[in-house]
Design a protein around this motif. Structure first.
Motif, PDB file in Angstrom:
ATOM      1  N   UNK A  26      -6.984  -0.914  18.581  1.00  0.00           N
ATOM      2  CA  UNK A  26      -6.568   0.341  18.275  1.00  0.00           C
ATOM      3  C   UNK A  26      -5.707   0.770  17.066  1.00  0.00           C
ATOM      4  N   UNK A  27      -5.587  -0.172  16.019  1.00  0.00           N
ATOM      5  CA  UNK A  27      -4.818   0.213  14.839  1.00  0.00           C
ATOM      6  C   UNK A  27      -5.757  -0.155  13.561  1.00  0.00           C
ATOM      7  N   UNK A  28      -5.400   0.643  12.424  1.00  0.00           N
ATOM      8  CA  UNK A  28      -5.884   0.126  11.270  1.00  0.00           C
ATOM      9  C   UNK A  28      -4.756  -0.310  10.393  1.00  0.00           C
ATOM     10  N   UNK A  29      -4.765  -1.492   9.778  1.00  0.00           N
ATOM     11  CA  UNK A  29      -3.656  -1.801   8.917  1.00  0.00           C
ATOM     12  C   UNK A  29      -4.270  -1.929   7.412  1.00  0.00           C
ATOM     13  N   UNK A  30      -3.407  -0.973   6.683  1.00  0.00           N
ATOM     14  CA  UNK A  30      -3.896  -0.807   5.525  1.00  0.00           C
ATOM     15  C   UNK A  30      -3.483  -2.204   4.442  1.00  0.00           C
ATOM     16  N   UNK A  31      -4.424  -2.686   4.144  1.00  0.00           N
ATOM     17  CA  UNK A  31      -4.033  -4.127   3.250  1.00  0.00           C
ATOM     18  C   UNK A  31      -3.846  -3.813   1.743  1.00  0.00           C
ATOM     19  N   UNK A  32      -4.574  -3.122   1.111  1.00  0.00           N
ATOM     20  CA  UNK A  32      -4.707  -3.009  -0.270  1.00  0.00           C
ATOM     21  C   UNK A  32      -5.194  -1.566  -0.724  1.00  0.00           C
ATOM     22  N   UNK A  33      -4.688  -1.136  -1.809  1.00  0.00           N
ATOM     23  CA  UNK A  33      -5.020   0.094  -2.376  1.00  0.00           C
ATOM     24  C   UNK A  33      -5.369  -0.146  -3.936  1.00  0.00           C
ATOM     25  N   UNK A  34      -6.342   0.643  -4.334  1.00  0.00           N
ATOM     26  CA  UNK A  34      -6.713   0.407  -5.661  1.00  0.00           C
ATOM     27  C   UNK A  34      -7.229   1.696  -6.269  1.00  0.00           C
ATOM     28  N   UNK A  35      -7.030   1.976  -7.467  1.00  0.00           N
ATOM     29  CA  UNK A  35      -8.034   3.022  -8.435  1.00  0.00           C
ATOM     30  C   UNK A  35      -9.169   2.379  -8.900  1.00  0.00           C
ATOM     31  N   UNK A  36     -10.312   2.804  -8.544  1.00  0.00           N
ATOM     32  CA  UNK A  36     -11.508   2.197  -9.103  1.00  0.00           C
ATOM     33  C   UNK A  36     -11.859   2.182 -10.693  1.00  0.00           C
ATOM     34  N   UNK A  37     -12.052   1.392 -11.272  1.00  0.00           N
ATOM     35  CA  UNK A  37     -12.427   1.595 -12.704  1.00  0.00           C
ATOM     36  C   UNK A  37     -13.929   1.523 -13.081  1.00  0.00           C
ATOM     37  N   UNK A  38     -14.547   0.833 -12.117  1.00  0.00           N
ATOM     38  CA  UNK A  38     -15.950   0.554 -12.038  1.00  0.00           C
ATOM     39  C   UNK A  38     -16.599   0.811 -10.782  1.00  0.00           C
ATOM     40  N   UNK A  39     -18.041   0.456 -10.513  1.00  0.00           N
ATOM     41  CA  UNK A  39     -18.625   0.794  -9.313  1.00  0.00           C
ATOM     42  C   UNK A  39     -18.325  -0.238  -8.373  1.00  0.00           C
ATOM     43  N   UNK A  40     -18.103  -1.440  -8.842  1.00  0.00           N
ATOM     44  CA  UNK A  40     -17.901  -2.666  -7.944  1.00  0.00           C
ATOM     45  C   UNK A  40     -16.395  -2.943  -7.376  1.00  0.00           C
ATOM     46  N   UNK A  89       0.858  -1.159   0.048  1.00  0.00           N
ATOM     47  CA  UNK A  89      -0.001   0.160   0.048  1.00  0.00           C
ATOM     48  C   UNK A  89       0.905   1.254  -0.001  1.00  0.00           C
ATOM     49  N   UNK A  90       1.868   1.332   0.883  1.00  0.00           N
ATOM     50  CA  UNK A  90       2.960   2.362   0.839  1.00  0.00           C
ATOM     51  C   UNK A  90       3.426   2.540  -0.570  1.00  0.00           C
ATOM     52  N   UNK A  91       3.842   1.380  -1.136  1.00  0.00           N
ATOM     53  CA  UNK A  91       4.363   1.481  -2.705  1.00  0.00           C
ATOM     54  C   UNK A  91       3.360   2.114  -3.524  1.00  0.00           C
ATOM     55  N   UNK A  92       2.252   1.656  -3.446  1.00  0.00           N
ATOM     56  CA  UNK A  92       0.921   2.170  -4.298  1.00  0.00           C
ATOM     57  C   UNK A  92       0.799   3.646  -4.179  1.00  0.00           C
ATOM     58  N   UNK A  93       0.776   3.791  -2.935  1.00  0.00           N
ATOM     59  CA  UNK A  93       0.690   5.391  -2.470  1.00  0.00           C
ATOM     60  C   UNK A  93       1.463   6.187  -3.299  1.00  0.00           C
ATOM     61  N   UNK A  94       2.843   6.001  -3.054  1.00  0.00           N
ATOM     62  CA  UNK A  94       4.044   6.713  -3.552  1.00  0.00           C
ATOM     63  C   UNK A  94       3.904   6.654  -5.247  1.00  0.00           C
ATOM     64  N   UNK A  95       3.295   5.559  -5.795  1.00  0.00           N
ATOM     65  CA  UNK A  95       3.333   5.603  -7.139  1.00  0.00           C
ATOM     66  C   UNK A  95       2.223   6.543  -7.902  1.00  0.00           C
ATOM     67  N   UNK A  96       1.281   7.025  -6.930  1.00  0.00           N
ATOM     68  CA  UNK A  96       0.190   8.034  -7.168  1.00  0.00           C
ATOM     69  C   UNK A  96       0.753   9.657  -7.314  1.00  0.00           C
ATOM     70  N   UNK A  97       0.126  10.570  -8.066  1.00  0.00           N
ATOM     71  CA  UNK A  97       0.297  11.805  -8.204  1.00  0.00           C
ATOM     72  C   UNK A  97       0.098  12.564  -6.555  1.00  0.00           C
ATOM     73  N   UNK A  98       0.983  13.517  -6.434  1.00  0.00           N
ATOM     74  CA  UNK A  98       0.604  14.166  -5.311  1.00  0.00           C
ATOM     75  C   UNK A  98      -0.496  14.458  -4.541  1.00  0.00           C
ATOM     76  N   UNK A  99      -1.227  14.946  -5.211  1.00  0.00           N
ATOM     77  CA  UNK A  99      -2.647  15.443  -5.059  1.00  0.00           C
ATOM     78  C   UNK A  99      -3.636  14.200  -4.527  1.00  0.00           C
ATOM     79  N   UNK A 100      -3.574  13.080  -5.274  1.00  0.00           N
ATOM     80  CA  UNK A 100      -4.019  11.998  -4.913  1.00  0.00           C
ATOM     81  C   UNK A 100      -3.749  11.692  -3.560  1.00  0.00           C
ATOM     82  N   UNK A 101      -2.392  11.679  -3.516  1.00  0.00           N
ATOM     83  CA  UNK A 101      -1.714  11.149  -2.106  1.00  0.00           C
ATOM     84  C   UNK A 101      -2.245  12.049  -0.871  1.00  0.00           C
ATOM     85  N   UNK A 102      -2.575  13.090  -1.168  1.00  0.00           N
ATOM     86  CA  UNK A 102      -2.912  14.230   0.011  1.00  0.00           C
ATOM     87  C   UNK A 102      -4.315  13.878   0.143  1.00  0.00           C
TER      88      UNK A 102
END
Length: 114
Positions: A83-97, A22-35
């Protein structure tokens, strides 16, 4: 956030080889998206438990942070507990589901945590 403590700390899921997808995925996104995604995760940290429109439960122990980016939609799938949230996976959605393979990947990572 006016000095209050977050309800949840954030952790990134880490593979056996030490990668944090997820950290790698976030780093690959444009700055505004990360923000935007970062702000949304912070909102969850301080406001947990939250519901729609920002957070949706997907499965037992599995939720998604729903971020609206300028030109698309992002999802960060996470679990929470102790007391923690573990970020498992990040995606950019291409459809509703949320695609089944993305859901399965998050569930696999969730199982690896237990």
């Amino acid at each position: 956030m006016n000095g209050q403590e977050p309800i949840l700390t954030v952790a990134f899921f880490r593979t056996e080889t030490g990668r944090e997808p997820v950290r790698e995925w976030l780093k690959s996104l444009p700055r505004e998206a990360r923000r935007i995604i970062g702000e949304d995760i912070k909102t969850v940290q301080f406001g947990w438990p939250l519901g729609m429109p920002l957070v949706r439960k997907l499965d037992k122990g599995l939720w998604e942070v729903r971020s609206r980016l300028p030109d698309r939609i992002a999802r960060v799938l996470f679990t929470s507990g102790e007391g923690r949230m573990v970020l498992l996976h990040g995606i950019i959605k291409k459809s509703q589901k949320t695609p089944q393979e993305d859901l399965e990947l998050a569930k696999t990572r969730l199982r690896l945590l237990q």
